[in-house]
Design an enzyme around this catalytic site. Structure first.
Site, PDB file in Angstrom:
ATOM      1  N   CYS A 159     -79.873  16.247  -2.190  1.00 33.73           N
ATOM      2  CA  CYS A 159     -79.342  15.423  -3.272  1.00 33.73           C
ATOM      3  C   CYS A 159     -78.688  16.376  -4.254  1.00 33.73           C
ATOM      4  CB  CYS A 159     -80.489  14.664  -3.930  1.00 33.73           C
ATOM      5  SG  CYS A 159     -80.022  13.751  -5.405  1.00 33.73           S
ATOM      6  N   ASP A 212     -88.205  12.673 -10.463  1.00 31.00           N
ATOM      7  CA  ASP A 212     -88.245  13.666 -11.540  1.00 31.00           C
ATOM      8  C   ASP A 212     -89.276  13.297 -12.615  1.00 31.00           C
ATOM      9  OD1 ASP A 212     -87.553  15.660 -13.275  1.00 31.00           O
ATOM     10  OD2 ASP A 212     -85.471  15.033 -13.520  1.00 31.00           O
ATOM     11  N   ASP A 227     -83.129  18.119  -5.148  1.00 26.78           N
ATOM     12  CA  ASP A 227     -82.007  17.807  -6.044  1.00 26.78           C
ATOM     13  C   ASP A 227     -81.303  19.085  -6.519  1.00 26.78           C
ATOM     14  OD1 ASP A 227     -80.369  16.170  -7.536  1.00 26.78           O
ATOM     15  OD2 ASP A 227     -82.009  15.141  -8.571  1.00 26.78           O
ATOM     16  N   LYS A 235     -87.382  15.102  -1.802  1.00 24.12           N
ATOM     17  CA  LYS A 235     -85.996  14.925  -2.276  1.00 24.12           C
ATOM     18  C   LYS A 235     -85.614  16.207  -3.005  1.00 24.12           C
ATOM     19  CE  LYS A 235     -83.338  11.903  -5.394  1.00 24.12           C
ATOM     20  NZ  LYS A 235     -83.467  10.705  -6.238  1.00 24.12           N
ATOM     21  N   ASP A 284     -75.442   8.733  -7.071  1.00 25.89           N
ATOM     22  CA  ASP A 284     -76.293   8.150  -8.110  1.00 25.89           C
ATOM     23  C   ASP A 284     -75.810   6.760  -8.491  1.00 25.89           C
ATOM     24  OD1 ASP A 284     -78.170  10.069  -8.380  1.00 25.89           O
ATOM     25  OD2 ASP A 284     -77.369  10.955 -10.215  1.00 25.89           O
TER      26      ASP A 284
HETATM   27  C1  DGJ Z   1     -80.228  13.108  -9.942  1.00 24.60           C
HETATM   28  C2  DGJ Z   1     -80.572  12.297  -8.726  1.00 24.60           C
HETATM   29  O1  DGJ Z   1     -79.441  11.974  -8.012  1.00 24.60           O
HETATM   30  C3  DGJ Z   1     -81.340  11.074  -9.174  1.00 24.60           C
HETATM   31  O2  DGJ Z   1     -81.589  10.230  -8.088  1.00 24.60           O
HETATM   32  C4  DGJ Z   1     -82.605  11.521  -9.808  1.00 24.60           C
HETATM   33  O3  DGJ Z   1     -83.423  12.161  -8.874  1.00 24.60           O
HETATM   34  C5  DGJ Z   1     -82.310  12.436 -10.973  1.00 24.60           C
HETATM   35  N1  DGJ Z   1     -81.431  13.501 -10.610  1.00 24.60           N
HETATM   36  C6  DGJ Z   1     -83.567  13.011 -11.553  1.00 24.60           C
HETATM   37  O4  DGJ Z   1     -83.324  13.929 -12.519  1.00 24.60           O
END
Ligand code: DGJ
Length: 731
Positions: free
Chosen positions: A526, A367, A478, A476, A548
């Site tokens: 994710c 991010d 999210d 990834k 996380d």
């Molecule tokens: C949540 C994810 O699980 C983290 O690994 C990371 O990518 C953050 N978001 C970034 O905002």
């Protein structure tokens, strides 16, 4: 092994390798459930249904007071004809009636398994793997056709179920409830296992005795959620990891769900699962159909471990798709915990360079690379590189990293929009919201309305643009908040309760398009970690960030719970720094490595800050994981010590051909007067001799499984040990 049909009796026997499932059409066309459990050669009706007149159990046919839908085991229950238990579906007509009456119409048998339109589902690689039967039921008055789909995976003891509703009547109707399956057991001698949790604490195992009434788990958050997983299993009270009966249910769906167990006064148990009927309805115009998601039902007669291995096999071979399905996954370094939003091109290049030296294969830029995103408050939706941080552009950065021999991956959160973003300024109506009401924010962001085609197109095009301009081989994906203020400006009043499901259909369409446009990109799902770790997502993205929470001790539980359903190859697991950012714990680098090696391995820390000694350990870990990852990613998992039971965790992975295995033991706290513990490995070939690659000692598989190995006594908290054994070649 096949689906056997007695055409005269209208009896259907789904006969797998070790399981049988039997149902039959009886009296006036009702479809009853007769048996599910250990395989039988033929079903001859030994467990007769006893029809009897029970007080307050009404009779559809007044001539026969012994027949009531309230007391017989059924396959898919209607509402309003005397069964007062939870119905599997319910409709509403224009005149306000909510009653319907399902009777058998016909059936069809197929080789293989048809696709589910617009939804993720398990599939066959070869039509011989499975057979499918459609049982077509009808409500004569309305013209509603309800098609019950059952697929038997012959070798796996898996039955999948889903339902299709088709309105062949003359007026539109509304589905108020449309579950994917329901099954009636004739006893209540069960305990129920479910997986609950929260952000940073996903997939805790809950096991409870079932009691009369309803026990229910669900999500109405717009995502499958970390709070409850769309999974439940009924087990016998003496069922353990390695023995006893298990009946498991897992929904292949990423949105709101319900899963419930109901025990009636006569000790019958009904299990049902599907889209959450709360705040759901679906308008079905004449000739339209509605397809429910699929439930994967697994029967195991050898405990919870066997249930998991069945799910693992099915999901890795018959759910995950694409180029990476059978490929070892790259070891990655992700910059999130190393830098959070505070990075620039130089910093990224230095972490990547260090990673390369240590043998890491993929760099992931997390991010903060787009818009003007210096914290959580802005820029989601503006998928344009931030030149303040990356002045030479993403393409140059990606090229620099890839030309050094590493792959390059990138983070997106495509389903979201920040109020402080150009996208929001241009399209304030694109977010899910209710006109004239203030927004409910989550992480200071809003959810895009994926029930709209224009929004879905924007996501596909903006993500595609980035992926096509730079050498990116990993994404990834999210999703960091749940959905509130549900409603879509785009939908008419009578379709507002369709929004949640339409959101998920939109998401599936977007992901399907992107994974087919970019087949060489490895996508990882994710949702603040394991917030949307479900079988629906795995159909599009063959791995998910498990949590996380990267603390090794917490991870023993999170990964153990996740492994109940999902294989190690799908579970992202990273080594992070200490003190750990989520819980503050300081654990040895070795333990962090051992625990992360139980999944899809990587790092999430500032590699440039490692001491020389730490760098050497990391280099060794990377080298080792490359040697053993096939065993972990394609082998079989056996859980040995359950971290939810106490102070230790242990598991072993065995290669497919049983020639190698890797075992890990983790102790939480060092105890006084500690017992000397023995670990007995599982799943080995008893006739093979195996050599410990670290000590050179040789033991037979039978000895390792039955006698076990003494665990060294080490006075240290958070201690772990790993064993790797290889089969001794015959002379
Ligand atoms: C949540 C994810 O699980 C983290 O690994 C990371 O990518 C953050 N978001 C970034 O905002």
């Amino acid at each position: 092994m096949s689906i056997k049909i007695d055409e005269e009796k209208l009896q259907f026997h789904l006969q797998g390798k070790n399981t049988s499932y039997v149902m039959q059409v009886i009296k006036d066309g009702y479809l009853v459930h007769l048996y599910w459990g250990k395989r039988i050669n033929k079903y001859n009706g030994s467990n007769k249904i006893i029809f009897m007149d029970r007080g307050f159990s009404p009779n559809p046919n007044g001539q026969d007071r012994t027949f009531s839908l309230d007391t017989i085991p059924q396959e898919y229950q209607a509402f309003g004809n005397g069964d007062f238990r939870i119905p599997a579906y319910q409709i509403k007509l224009n005149n306000g009636s909510r009653i319907s009456d399902l009777r058998y119409k016909s059936h069809k048998l197929y080789k293989g398994k048809p696709k589910l339109e617009g939804l993720p589902a398990t599939y066959v690689n070869d039509y011989k793997e499975a057979e499918t039967i459609e049982i077509i039921m009808e409500d004569k008055l309305t013209g509603l056709i309800v098609t019950l789909n059952y697929t038997l995976y012959k070798e796996l003891d898996v039955i999948t179920r889903s339902v299709k509703f088709t309105n062949l009547g003359e007026e539109e109707l509304r589905l108020l409830r449309a579950l994917s399956m329901s099954v009636d057991f004739r006893d209540d001698d069960f305990e129920m296992i479910s997986l609950y949790g929260a952000h940073n604490n996903e997939k805790n195992i809950e096991r409870r005795k079932i009691v009369s009434g309803i026990q229910l788990i669900d999500s109405c958050r717009g995502a499958s959620s970390p709070q409850q997983a769309p999974f439940l299993a009924l087990v016998r009270k003496d069922t353990t990891e390695d023995s006893g009966e298990v009946y498991a249910f897992n929904l292949v769906y990423s949105g709101n769900f319900t899963a419930q167990v109901q025990v009636d006064p006569y000790k019958n148990t009904r299990v049902s699962m599907g889209i959450n009927p709360f705040d759901f309805s679906w308008l079905l115009k004449v000739n339209e159909s509605f397809q429910t998601p699929e439930v994967v039902m697994v029967y195991s007669q050898n405990g919870i471990g066997e249930m998991s291995r069945t799910y693992h096999k099915l999901y890795s071979q018959n759910l995950c798709r694409g180029n990476f399905k059978n490929k070892v996954r790259p070891i990655l370094i992700n910059n999130w915990e190393a830098t959070y939003f505070d990075f620039d091109e130089k910093k990224i290049e230095s972490i990547a360079k260090e990673g390369r030296k240590l043998g890491i294969e993929l760099f992931v830029l997390d991010d903060g690379w787009f818009g003007k995103r210096d914290d959580e408050n802005s820029s989601l939706g503006d998928w344009i590189v931030d030149k303040r941080k990356i002045p030479n552009g993403l393409e140059r950065l990606a090229n620099t990293i890839t030309s050094s021999g590493m792959e390059f991956g990138i983070w997106f959160e495509p389903e979201m929009v920040s109020i402080d973003s150009d996208l929001y300024r241009q399209h304030p109506d694109w977010c899910i919201h209710v006109p004239n009401r203030p927004y409910t924010l989550g992480r200071n962001q809003l959810v895009l309305d994926l029930s709209r085609d224009d929004v879905c197109d924007y996501i596909v095009e903006s993500v595609s643009y980035i992926l096509s301009k730079s050498p990116i081989t990993y994404v990834k994906w999210d999703m960091n908040r749940h959905i509130t203020d549900i409603g879509s400006e785009f939908l008419p009043c009578e379709r507002q309760e369709e929004t949640s499901h339409r959101y998920i259909l939109g998401l599936y369409k977007v992901m399907d398009e992107l994974v087919s446009r970019f087949p060489k990109v490895l996508f990882e799902g994710c949702s603040s970690g394991g917030g949307r770790f479900d079988a629906g997502m795995l159909y599009y993205m063959p791995q998910t960030w498990t949590s996380d929470n990267t603390d090794a001790i917490c991870r023993t539980k999170i990964q153990y719970g996740t492994s109940l359903i999902y294989p190690a190859i799908t579970m992202g697991a990273h080594v992070s720094t200490v003190p750990n950012h989520q819980v503050g714990r300081i654990t040895p680098l070795e333990t962090r490595g051992h625990v992360a090696m139980a999944g899809n391995f990587g790092y999430e820390l500032d590699l440039t800050k490692l001491t020389k000694k730490e760098s050497e350990v990391v280099k060794e870990q990377v080298k080792l994981y490359k040697e053993i990852r096939e065993i972990i990613q394609f082998g079989e998992l056996y859980r040995i010590f359950n971290p939810f039971d106490g102070n230790e965790a242990a598991w072993n992975f065995v290669s497919k051909d049983k020639s190698e295995f890797i075992a890990t033991y983790v102790k939480v706290l060092s105890l006084p007067a500690a017992p000397i513990r023995t670990i007995k490995f599982k799943g080995l070939n008893p006739d093979h001799d195996y050599k410990d690659i670290f000590t050179g000692e040789i033991f037979g598989g039978d000895e390792l499984m039955n006698v076990g190995i003494t665990i060294p006594r080490v006075k240290q908290d958070f201690f772990s040990i790993q064993w790797i054994f290889r089969q001794v070649e015959e002379p």
